[in-house]
Design a protein around this motif. Structure first.
Motif, PDB file in Angstrom:
ATOM      1  N   LEU A  76     -15.320 -22.291 -19.859  1.00  0.00           N
ATOM      2  CA  LEU A  76     -15.556 -23.644 -19.362  1.00  0.00           C
ATOM      3  C   LEU A  76     -16.967 -24.107 -19.708  1.00  0.00           C
ATOM      4  N   PRO A  77     -17.134 -25.409 -19.936  1.00  0.00           N
ATOM      5  CA  PRO A  77     -18.487 -25.916 -20.203  1.00  0.00           C
ATOM      6  C   PRO A  77     -19.386 -25.912 -18.975  1.00  0.00           C
ATOM      7  N   LEU A  78     -18.811 -25.762 -17.789  1.00  0.00           N
ATOM      8  CA  LEU A  78     -19.575 -25.623 -16.546  1.00  0.00           C
ATOM      9  C   LEU A  78     -20.548 -26.774 -16.323  1.00  0.00           C
ATOM     10  N   GLU A  79     -19.991 -27.979 -16.273  1.00  0.00           N
ATOM     11  CA  GLU A  79     -20.786 -29.119 -15.813  1.00  0.00           C
ATOM     12  C   GLU A  79     -21.188 -28.914 -14.358  1.00  0.00           C
ATOM     13  N   VAL A  80     -20.345 -28.182 -13.620  1.00  0.00           N
ATOM     14  CA  VAL A  80     -20.631 -27.806 -12.236  1.00  0.00           C
ATOM     15  C   VAL A  80     -20.288 -26.330 -12.086  1.00  0.00           C
ATOM     16  N   ILE A  81     -20.832 -25.701 -11.044  1.00  0.00           N
ATOM     17  CA  ILE A  81     -20.425 -24.325 -10.721  1.00  0.00           C
ATOM     18  C   ILE A  81     -19.903 -24.295  -9.284  1.00  0.00           C
ATOM     19  N   PRO A  82     -18.894 -23.479  -9.017  1.00  0.00           N
ATOM     20  CA  PRO A  82     -18.311 -23.432  -7.666  1.00  0.00           C
ATOM     21  C   PRO A  82     -19.184 -22.648  -6.698  1.00  0.00           C
ATOM     22  N   LEU A  83     -19.189 -23.110  -5.447  1.00  0.00           N
ATOM     23  CA  LEU A  83     -19.939 -22.450  -4.381  1.00  0.00           C
ATOM     24  C   LEU A  83     -19.024 -21.936  -3.267  1.00  0.00           C
ATOM     25  N   HIS A  84     -17.858 -22.575  -3.087  1.00  0.00           N
ATOM     26  CA  HIS A  84     -16.941 -22.191  -2.006  1.00  0.00           C
ATOM     27  C   HIS A  84     -15.598 -22.862  -2.265  1.00  0.00           C
ATOM     28  N   TYR A  85     -14.511 -22.096  -2.026  1.00  0.00           N
ATOM     29  CA  TYR A  85     -13.157 -22.646  -2.136  1.00  0.00           C
ATOM     30  C   TYR A  85     -12.515 -22.737  -0.753  1.00  0.00           C
ATOM     31  N   PHE A  86     -11.754 -23.812  -0.547  1.00  0.00           N
ATOM     32  CA  PHE A  86     -10.913 -23.971   0.633  1.00  0.00           C
ATOM     33  C   PHE A  86      -9.497 -24.247   0.114  1.00  0.00           C
ATOM     34  N   LEU A  87      -8.654 -23.222   0.164  1.00  0.00           N
ATOM     35  CA  LEU A  87      -7.335 -23.289  -0.465  1.00  0.00           C
ATOM     36  C   LEU A  87      -6.235 -23.259   0.591  1.00  0.00           C
ATOM     37  N   GLU A  88      -5.306 -24.223   0.482  1.00  0.00           N
ATOM     38  CA  GLU A  88      -4.086 -24.203   1.291  1.00  0.00           C
ATOM     39  C   GLU A  88      -2.901 -24.308   0.347  1.00  0.00           C
ATOM     40  N   ASN A 108      -3.304 -27.753  -1.685  1.00  0.00           N
ATOM     41  CA  ASN A 108      -4.556 -28.498  -1.874  1.00  0.00           C
ATOM     42  C   ASN A 108      -5.688 -27.484  -1.964  1.00  0.00           C
ATOM     43  N   VAL A 109      -6.610 -27.740  -2.872  1.00  0.00           N
ATOM     44  CA  VAL A 109      -7.815 -26.926  -2.933  1.00  0.00           C
ATOM     45  C   VAL A 109      -9.019 -27.852  -2.911  1.00  0.00           C
ATOM     46  N   LYS A 110      -9.950 -27.536  -2.031  1.00  0.00           N
ATOM     47  CA  LYS A 110     -11.238 -28.229  -1.990  1.00  0.00           C
ATOM     48  C   LYS A 110     -12.285 -27.234  -2.474  1.00  0.00           C
ATOM     49  N   ILE A 111     -13.048 -27.633  -3.474  1.00  0.00           N
ATOM     50  CA  ILE A 111     -14.042 -26.745  -4.074  1.00  0.00           C
ATOM     51  C   ILE A 111     -15.420 -27.381  -3.912  1.00  0.00           C
ATOM     52  N   LEU A 112     -16.289 -26.700  -3.199  1.00  0.00           N
ATOM     53  CA  LEU A 112     -17.681 -27.134  -3.097  1.00  0.00           C
ATOM     54  C   LEU A 112     -18.392 -26.674  -4.362  1.00  0.00           C
ATOM     55  N   LYS A 231     -18.351 -16.052  -8.761  1.00  0.00           N
ATOM     56  CA  LYS A 231     -17.908 -15.508  -7.479  1.00  0.00           C
ATOM     57  C   LYS A 231     -18.317 -16.437  -6.335  1.00  0.00           C
ATOM     58  N   THR A 232     -17.402 -16.663  -5.408  1.00  0.00           N
ATOM     59  CA  THR A 232     -17.662 -17.494  -4.236  1.00  0.00           C
ATOM     60  C   THR A 232     -16.864 -16.956  -3.057  1.00  0.00           C
ATOM     61  N   PRO A 233     -17.171 -17.403  -1.839  1.00  0.00           N
ATOM     62  CA  PRO A 233     -16.274 -17.136  -0.707  1.00  0.00           C
ATOM     63  C   PRO A 233     -15.032 -18.030  -0.810  1.00  0.00           C
ATOM     64  N   PHE A 234     -13.959 -17.572  -0.187  1.00  0.00           N
ATOM     65  CA  PHE A 234     -12.713 -18.333  -0.106  1.00  0.00           C
ATOM     66  C   PHE A 234     -12.278 -18.440   1.347  1.00  0.00           C
ATOM     67  N   ASP A 235     -11.861 -19.645   1.738  1.00  0.00           N
ATOM     68  CA  ASP A 235     -11.137 -19.849   2.983  1.00  0.00           C
ATOM     69  C   ASP A 235      -9.705 -20.182   2.599  1.00  0.00           C
ATOM     70  N   ILE A 236      -8.764 -19.313   2.965  1.00  0.00           N
ATOM     71  CA  ILE A 236      -7.392 -19.416   2.489  1.00  0.00           C
ATOM     72  C   ILE A 236      -6.451 -19.667   3.656  1.00  0.00           C
ATOM     73  N   SER A 268      -4.058 -19.315   8.814  1.00  0.00           N
ATOM     74  CA  SER A 268      -5.414 -19.430   8.277  1.00  0.00           C
ATOM     75  C   SER A 268      -6.126 -18.092   8.396  1.00  0.00           C
ATOM     76  N   PHE A 269      -6.837 -17.730   7.342  1.00  0.00           N
ATOM     77  CA  PHE A 269      -7.479 -16.428   7.254  1.00  0.00           C
ATOM     78  C   PHE A 269      -8.992 -16.574   7.265  1.00  0.00           C
ATOM     79  N   ASN A 270      -9.652 -15.527   7.691  1.00  0.00           N
ATOM     80  CA  ASN A 270     -11.110 -15.526   7.771  1.00  0.00           C
ATOM     81  C   ASN A 270     -11.737 -15.702   6.397  1.00  0.00           C
ATOM     82  N   THR A 271     -12.948 -16.213   6.368  1.00  0.00           N
ATOM     83  CA  THR A 271     -13.667 -16.388   5.113  1.00  0.00           C
ATOM     84  C   THR A 271     -13.870 -15.044   4.427  1.00  0.00           C
ATOM     85  N   THR A 272     -13.607 -14.998   3.139  1.00  0.00           N
ATOM     86  CA  THR A 272     -13.749 -13.751   2.392  1.00  0.00           C
ATOM     87  C   THR A 272     -15.213 -13.507   2.028  1.00  0.00           C
ATOM     88  N   VAL A 273     -15.463 -12.330   1.500  1.00  0.00           N
ATOM     89  CA  VAL A 273     -16.735 -12.065   0.836  1.00  0.00           C
ATOM     90  C   VAL A 273     -16.758 -12.845  -0.485  1.00  0.00           C
TER      91      VAL A 273
END
Length: 349
Positions: A76-88, A108-112, A231-236, A268-273
């Motif tokens: 990817l050209p990485l105009e942005v880099i991910p910091l956290h995912y919120f996936l349902e 739905n996925v929300k990516i910070l 690598k980021t944390p995930f809330d799934i 809903s699951f706890n935030t991952t490492v």
């Protein structure tokens, strides 16, 4: 020899994280160096402002641009880099659901993210996904960033391109929200895929959905930045009917009814490492479980899941105890605490 898709075990949920990955011990390639450049650029932002640091950032900008401008490079050209995912995501394993078609998974996925360079383009991974809606918000101002269009890349079939009216501001954080529908594959055991087992007593066929994202198949289940260095944390959160339960990398923290769909729930699951996208794991099944003796591994639950008829035969107890013993051994050997709250594995054949 012809291979049948009928695995006895699916991926252990979480074991690979604390003690390393078989894919990490290899010689550095040009693309490894590229990831290192991007991460160095990002980490320099955390240091004090000095001439030397900003000079190095300019060098990194040039090296990154040279790499990503070459169409032969698949990263990817990485105009942005991910910091956290919120996936349902809600795999549909039964007919007549008002949520969607059988063997699909709306979600739905929300990516910070953080903007790495001024750009009116955001590029991420998506394969065989139907992207229904894209929304981008500046997290500092709350302002919506107008999306001009979003579509599969004309150059690279595994990439998805979002075009914006205005440029992203370097250093600003944004939330990218994508509504999508993923397939539950019936032909290939990668991405999000269907498996089945037959109860020998009743001859009933039961279906389950599970995942195999390594090396680069997370992009078949949800849009994201599917590269191991990011690598980021995930809330799934996982949707499922009352006939099933769900598992993921971290421990379950809550269950709520799915609004407008009687008999369906969201787990809903706890935030991952911090972890790569290929380590995300999801399972929706009707399995029961056997649990290891809590004295073996510091009181953390170590379980083996499988069809009820197998668990009733004691098929999970031995595996659970051996898993707990292995984790206890490696904690002591490496002097490194297992960072997750639980350990699950599964058997269905």
């Amino acid at each position: 020899m012809k291979l049948r898709f009928s695995f006895s075990y699916f991926i252990l949920l979480g074991t690979i994280l604390p003690f390393g990955s078989t894919n990490l011990h290899r010689s550095r390639t040009k693309q490894d160096n590229f990831n290192a450049l991007v991460l160095e650029h990002h980490h320099l932002d955390d240091l004090h402002n000095s001439k030397d640091i900003w000079g190095r950032k300019d060098e990194l900008d040039n090296e990154i641009e040279d790499f990503t401008d070459d169409p032969k490079n698949l990263r990817l050209p990485l105009e942005v880099i991910p910091l956290h995912y919120f996936l349902e995501i809600t795999p549909i394993l039964e007919e007549n659901s008002n949520l969607g078609k059988l063997w699909t998974a709306p979600g739905n996925v929300k990516i910070l993210v953080e903007a790495m360079k001024p750009s009116q383009i955001v590029t991420l991974h998506a394969v065989r996904l139907e992207i229904l809606k894209v929304k981008i918000i500046n997290r500092s101002t709350g302002k919506n960033i107008k999306v001009v269009q979003h579509a599969q890349s004309a150059l690279r079939e595994d990439q998805y391109v979002i075009t914006l009216k205005d440029e992203l501001v370097v250093g600003e954080k944004y939330e990218i929200s994508l509504d999508f529908v993923a397939p539950v594959s019936r032909n290939h055991p990668d991405g999000l895929y269907r498996s089945q087992y037959v109860d020998p007593a009743t001859k009933n066929v039961s279906y389950l959905a599970s995942t195999q994202f390594e090396f680069f198949s997370a992009r078949q289940a949800f849009p994201g930045f599917d590269e191991p260095a990011l690598k980021t944390p995930f809330d799934i959160s996982i949707g499922r009917s009352s006939k099933f339960h769900s598992l993921s990398n971290s421990n379950l923290i809550s269950t709520r009814p799915l609004k407008g769909s009687p008999g369906w729930f969201i787990d809903s699951f706890n935030t991952t490492v911090n972890m790569s996208t290929y380590l995300v794991a999801l399972v929706v099944s009707d399995f029961t479980f056997s649990e290891a003796d809590s004295s073996i591994f510091n009181g953390k639950p170590v379980r083996v899941y499988g069809p009820k008829y197998l668990m009733d035969q004691g098929a999970g107890e031995f595996g659970a105890n051996v898993s707990a013993q292995a984790l206890a051994f490696y904690e002591k050997y490496f002097e490194l605490e297992y960072p997750l709250p639980k350990m699950d594995s599964g058997k269905y054949g």
